[in-house]
Write a protein that holds these residues in place. Sequence first.
Motif, PDB file in Angstrom:
ATOM      1  N   HIS A 211       3.764   7.043   6.342  1.00  0.00           N
ATOM      2  CA  HIS A 211       3.127   5.693   6.136  1.00  0.00           C
ATOM      3  C   HIS A 211       4.060   4.862   7.070  1.00  0.00           C
ATOM      4  O   HIS A 211       3.532   4.183   7.713  1.00  0.00           O
ATOM      5  CB  HIS A 211       2.812   5.198   5.002  1.00  0.00           C
ATOM      6  CG  HIS A 211       1.756   5.776   4.429  1.00  0.00           C
ATOM      7  ND1 HIS A 211       0.528   5.811   4.943  1.00  0.00           N
ATOM      8  CD2 HIS A 211       1.400   6.473   3.178  1.00  0.00           C
ATOM      9  CE1 HIS A 211      -0.436   6.454   3.888  1.00  0.00           C
ATOM     10  NE2 HIS A 211       0.333   6.967   3.106  1.00  0.00           N
TER      11      HIS A 211
ATOM     12  N   ARG B 171       0.651   5.669  -4.988  1.00  0.00           N
ATOM     13  CA  ARG B 171      -0.800   6.011  -4.578  1.00  0.00           C
ATOM     14  C   ARG B 171      -1.777   5.336  -5.583  1.00  0.00           C
ATOM     15  O   ARG B 171      -2.763   5.058  -5.104  1.00  0.00           O
ATOM     16  CB  ARG B 171      -0.997   7.569  -5.184  1.00  0.00           C
ATOM     17  CG  ARG B 171      -0.465   8.676  -4.226  1.00  0.00           C
ATOM     18  CD  ARG B 171      -1.042   9.932  -4.464  1.00  0.00           C
ATOM     19  NE  ARG B 171      -0.348  11.014  -3.214  1.00  0.00           N
ATOM     20  CZ  ARG B 171      -0.313  12.237  -3.685  1.00  0.00           C
ATOM     21  NH1 ARG B 171      -0.574  12.916  -4.828  1.00  0.00           N
ATOM     22  NH2 ARG B 171       0.334  12.943  -2.717  1.00  0.00           N
TER      23      ARG B 171
ATOM     24  N   ALA C 170       0.909  -1.162   0.066  1.00  0.00           N
ATOM     25  CA  ALA C 170       0.106  -0.011   0.253  1.00  0.00           C
ATOM     26  C   ALA C 170       0.718   1.245  -0.079  1.00  0.00           C
ATOM     27  O   ALA C 170       0.561   2.546  -0.288  1.00  0.00           O
ATOM     28  CB  ALA C 170      -1.027  -0.137   1.148  1.00  0.00           C
ATOM     29  N   LEU C 171       2.087   1.010   0.408  1.00  0.00           N
ATOM     30  CA  LEU C 171       3.116   2.332   0.354  1.00  0.00           C
ATOM     31  C   LEU C 171       3.859   2.344  -0.934  1.00  0.00           C
ATOM     32  O   LEU C 171       4.573   3.404  -0.995  1.00  0.00           O
ATOM     33  CB  LEU C 171       3.874   2.063   1.677  1.00  0.00           C
ATOM     34  CG  LEU C 171       3.322   1.660   2.856  1.00  0.00           C
ATOM     35  CD1 LEU C 171       4.566   1.948   4.089  1.00  0.00           C
ATOM     36  CD2 LEU C 171       2.003   2.632   3.160  1.00  0.00           C
TER      37      LEU C 171
ATOM     38  N   THR D 138      -7.195   0.069  -1.214  1.00  0.00           N
ATOM     39  CA  THR D 138      -8.283   0.710  -0.345  1.00  0.00           C
ATOM     40  C   THR D 138      -9.742   0.672  -0.955  1.00  0.00           C
ATOM     41  O   THR D 138     -10.639   1.157  -0.382  1.00  0.00           O
ATOM     42  CB  THR D 138      -8.106   2.015   0.628  1.00  0.00           C
ATOM     43  OG1 THR D 138      -7.761   2.813  -0.783  1.00  0.00           O
ATOM     44  CG2 THR D 138      -6.891   2.000   1.195  1.00  0.00           C
TER      45      THR D 138
ATOM     46  N   MET E 194      -5.875   4.849   6.342  1.00  0.00           N
ATOM     47  CA  MET E 194      -4.928   5.299   5.154  1.00  0.00           C
ATOM     48  C   MET E 194      -5.289   6.466   4.369  1.00  0.00           C
ATOM     49  O   MET E 194      -4.784   7.296   4.171  1.00  0.00           O
ATOM     50  CB  MET E 194      -4.759   4.383   4.122  1.00  0.00           C
ATOM     51  CG  MET E 194      -3.974   3.088   4.387  1.00  0.00           C
ATOM     52  SD  MET E 194      -2.349   3.463   4.855  1.00  0.00           S
ATOM     53  CE  MET E 194      -1.429   2.302   3.584  1.00  0.00           C
ATOM     54  N   GLU E 195      -6.670   6.531   4.434  1.00  0.00           N
ATOM     55  CA  GLU E 195      -7.148   7.825   3.933  1.00  0.00           C
ATOM     56  C   GLU E 195      -6.978   9.243   4.581  1.00  0.00           C
ATOM     57  O   GLU E 195      -6.814  10.248   3.976  1.00  0.00           O
ATOM     58  CB  GLU E 195      -8.740   7.601   3.666  1.00  0.00           C
ATOM     59  CG  GLU E 195      -9.021   6.835   2.600  1.00  0.00           C
ATOM     60  CD  GLU E 195      -8.513   7.125   1.251  1.00  0.00           C
ATOM     61  OE1 GLU E 195      -8.609   8.266   0.735  1.00  0.00           O
ATOM     62  OE2 GLU E 195      -7.985   6.246   0.588  1.00  0.00           O
TER      63      GLU E 195
ATOM     64  N   LEU F 282      -7.219  -1.128   7.287  1.00  0.00           N
ATOM     65  CA  LEU F 282      -6.578  -0.167   6.647  1.00  0.00           C
ATOM     66  C   LEU F 282      -7.324   0.998   6.239  1.00  0.00           C
ATOM     67  O   LEU F 282      -6.977   2.054   6.567  1.00  0.00           O
ATOM     68  CB  LEU F 282      -5.692  -0.818   5.370  1.00  0.00           C
ATOM     69  CG  LEU F 282      -4.397  -1.186   5.892  1.00  0.00           C
ATOM     70  CD1 LEU F 282      -3.500  -1.618   4.564  1.00  0.00           C
ATOM     71  CD2 LEU F 282      -3.553  -0.308   6.565  1.00  0.00           C
TER      72      LEU F 282
ATOM     73  N   TRP G  73      -1.632   2.285  -6.147  1.00  0.00           N
ATOM     74  CA  TRP G  73      -1.465   0.794  -5.428  1.00  0.00           C
ATOM     75  C   TRP G  73      -2.421   0.995  -4.127  1.00  0.00           C
ATOM     76  O   TRP G  73      -3.120   0.223  -3.921  1.00  0.00           O
ATOM     77  CB  TRP G  73      -0.160   0.389  -4.905  1.00  0.00           C
ATOM     78  CG  TRP G  73       0.480  -0.249  -6.468  1.00  0.00           C
ATOM     79  CD1 TRP G  73       0.544   0.264  -7.511  1.00  0.00           C
ATOM     80  CD2 TRP G  73       1.676  -1.314  -6.284  1.00  0.00           C
ATOM     81  NE1 TRP G  73       1.443  -0.791  -8.482  1.00  0.00           N
ATOM     82  CE2 TRP G  73       1.774  -1.674  -7.542  1.00  0.00           C
ATOM     83  CE3 TRP G  73       1.814  -2.223  -5.245  1.00  0.00           C
ATOM     84  CZ2 TRP G  73       2.699  -2.501  -7.800  1.00  0.00           C
ATOM     85  CZ3 TRP G  73       2.828  -3.245  -5.476  1.00  0.00           C
ATOM     86  CH2 TRP G  73       3.225  -3.581  -6.971  1.00  0.00           C
ATOM     87  N   ARG G  74      -2.257   2.221  -3.690  1.00  0.00           N
ATOM     88  CA  ARG G  74      -3.103   2.442  -2.431  1.00  0.00           C
ATOM     89  C   ARG G  74      -4.384   2.692  -2.807  1.00  0.00           C
ATOM     90  O   ARG G  74      -5.318   2.370  -2.120  1.00  0.00           O
ATOM     91  CB  ARG G  74      -2.383   3.804  -1.624  1.00  0.00           C
ATOM     92  CG  ARG G  74      -2.773   3.919  -0.290  1.00  0.00           C
ATOM     93  CD  ARG G  74      -1.914   4.651   0.479  1.00  0.00           C
ATOM     94  NE  ARG G  74      -1.295   5.662  -0.181  1.00  0.00           N
ATOM     95  CZ  ARG G  74      -0.233   6.245  -0.374  1.00  0.00           C
ATOM     96  NH1 ARG G  74       1.049   5.275  -0.517  1.00  0.00           N
ATOM     97  NH2 ARG G  74       0.284   7.398  -0.702  1.00  0.00           N
ATOM     98  N   ARG G  75      -4.571   3.222  -3.879  1.00  0.00           N
ATOM     99  CA  ARG G  75      -6.092   3.226  -4.309  1.00  0.00           C
ATOM    100  C   ARG G  75      -6.621   1.845  -4.576  1.00  0.00           C
ATOM    101  O   ARG G  75      -7.865   1.718  -4.180  1.00  0.00           O
ATOM    102  CB  ARG G  75      -6.301   4.136  -5.680  1.00  0.00           C
ATOM    103  CG  ARG G  75      -6.696   5.626  -5.254  1.00  0.00           C
ATOM    104  CD  ARG G  75      -6.904   6.437  -6.487  1.00  0.00           C
ATOM    105  NE  ARG G  75      -5.992   6.414  -7.732  1.00  0.00           N
ATOM    106  CZ  ARG G  75      -5.084   7.135  -7.687  1.00  0.00           C
ATOM    107  NH1 ARG G  75      -5.062   8.384  -6.449  1.00  0.00           N
ATOM    108  NH2 ARG G  75      -4.249   7.416  -8.713  1.00  0.00           N
TER     109      ARG G  75
ATOM    110  N   GLU H 292       5.352  10.870   1.778  1.00  0.00           N
ATOM    111  CA  GLU H 292       3.887  10.393   2.089  1.00  0.00           C
ATOM    112  C   GLU H 292       4.474   8.941   2.441  1.00  0.00           C
ATOM    113  O   GLU H 292       3.995   8.325   3.508  1.00  0.00           O
ATOM    114  CB  GLU H 292       3.264  10.310   0.930  1.00  0.00           C
ATOM    115  CG  GLU H 292       1.922  10.215   1.214  1.00  0.00           C
ATOM    116  CD  GLU H 292       1.109  10.497  -0.396  1.00  0.00           C
ATOM    117  OE1 GLU H 292       0.463   9.451  -0.558  1.00  0.00           O
ATOM    118  OE2 GLU H 292       1.001  11.451  -0.828  1.00  0.00           O
TER     119      GLU H 292
END
Lengths: 401, 174
Positions: free
Chosen positions: B165, A34, A30-31, A41, A387-388, A383, A36-38, B161
């Motif tokens: 995290h 962005r 997830a890090l 989540t 995360m958001e 998460l 991948w994070r989208r 960022e």
Amino acid sequence: MAQPELNHDAIIEILLRFPPADPACLIRAALVCRSWRRILTDPAFLCRYRDFHRTAPLLGFLLQRGWHNELKVSDPCFVPTTAAPSFPRLPPECRDSSLVDCRHRRVLFQAFNGDNFLGLDFLVWDPITGGLEKVHKPPIPCLSYSAAVLCGIAGCDHRNCHGTPFRVLFLGLHYTRGPVHACLYSSETRAWGTPAVPLHHADIDSWFDFTCGALVKDELYYCVWGNKIVEYDLGENCLSLIDLPNPNRYYGSSSSVPMFMEDGSLGYACTRDSSLCLWSRKVMKPDGVVVGWVQRKAVELELEKLVPTLKNKNWYSFRKKKKLVPELISAAQGVDVVFMAASVGIFMYDFKLRNSNLSLFRNSVEIVPLQTYPFCMLAVELLPVEMEILPTAVDLKIDPA
Amino acid sequence: MAAPESGDGNNGAARMVTLISSDNTRFEVEAAAASLSQTLQLTILDGGGGGGDGIPLPNVDSATLSKVLEYCIKHAPAAANGGAPNATAVDRAELERFDNEFVNIDQSVLYSLIMAAHNLEIEGLQSLVAKKVADMIKGKSPMEIRRTLGFPDPTPEEQAEMNAHMLEYGWAYE
């Protein structure tokens, strides 16, 4: 040769194959960036991930310890059994409460209602949404009780039952020798249903405060000390007793828990002194006739091996006991793991592993662990919300140099 | 998945189809093998790809296509048996051995394969390659994953960022 860029769908296919039993993998993913994070989540991804990996792994357990007058640390706490994200903080209302059950992503507490123990109320907490609901005591007499919280949707696969209606089952013993009363609460009607016909039986001889039950299909099972398992049928609202595989009463140190086994059958784990036995109930298909119990495993636990410094412990010289005697206190549903309490802490036994299936979570303070409530879920579900709301680089005022 | 029926008047020998890669190389394969691709299956069922026509695949180059077809040819017999419920343990072990070796390849080829498997909708291959890439990167840190996958270095903003995290999720790095 330049690497071709992976498109959105290809990345989803890759992330779906990250192992849920090692939650850190998806957190690190997830890090990465962005996009991948989208993906991670996105509720649609979570849905696919759940379908792909059907059984949610054991993340840890909620621990209820005994009261300690000086340290005052009897608050329930979460103990991770894997590298897992920090568990959401208990709401203030639950900190002085006792844990009673944990199932389908919900935690059930008994709130202390002033000085009046019997005027108990329940709190149902959803750790993901933070939702908290109060449930008043049911209208049945009891000297001791057990209770269960469960999802209230018929036919639900329980892979994503957040915010859905729930049920609370209350099982009360009127006297130490029965009868057993049962009553089911529905969050939709916000009321307790008609109590089941009380169950009388000469073999019921127990307190069953806060014991862990097992949900198998539409039935909840509880071990009553001694000879029987109490069965409550959710659909029929009726109580019955079933026989144990080893009905001879044992006067040494013994303990037992019912469990929902990975293969979908009813399991029964029991200890006698330091040996651990696992049985499962065989049911004939397709008519569901119960054939009987089959012994799956019998092991001699060598708990002392995990406690090398045992000899230096005060309690050891005090009690002059050579062997640690485990007491089965709960089972993680659907993953074939049981928890045992002993004076040094909580032992976890995983029936699926071939070796090193025993692990110890030591007491950090000298407080006897009372009960554990195993918590199975995909860590990645913990998460999204966090995360958001993480601050952006601008908020952090980090100098780009 | 059932193997498509052979074309008219061609019942004796296996029906062949021609696939044309983006760099204009022609590949002639059995229709049963090419039909592992959901995308191609419809065209082939409609009788396309036979004779001199060929099916153009503008998104797949010849190196990738030959690799894709190697997989399809190997897996076609098992797929024809309806997912091979009656395959012997030996057959399954052989396919597994083939699969393991098959993905033991250069990373850039692996990515081309994953994209091709996706375009052509070859479920087994998609799954095989995705699993391989997941295994490659699941133990790595976010930066290592970026490097492995050839992402550009993060911008300072992205870096900040990531740092934030990492503070939050320190347990995932132990």
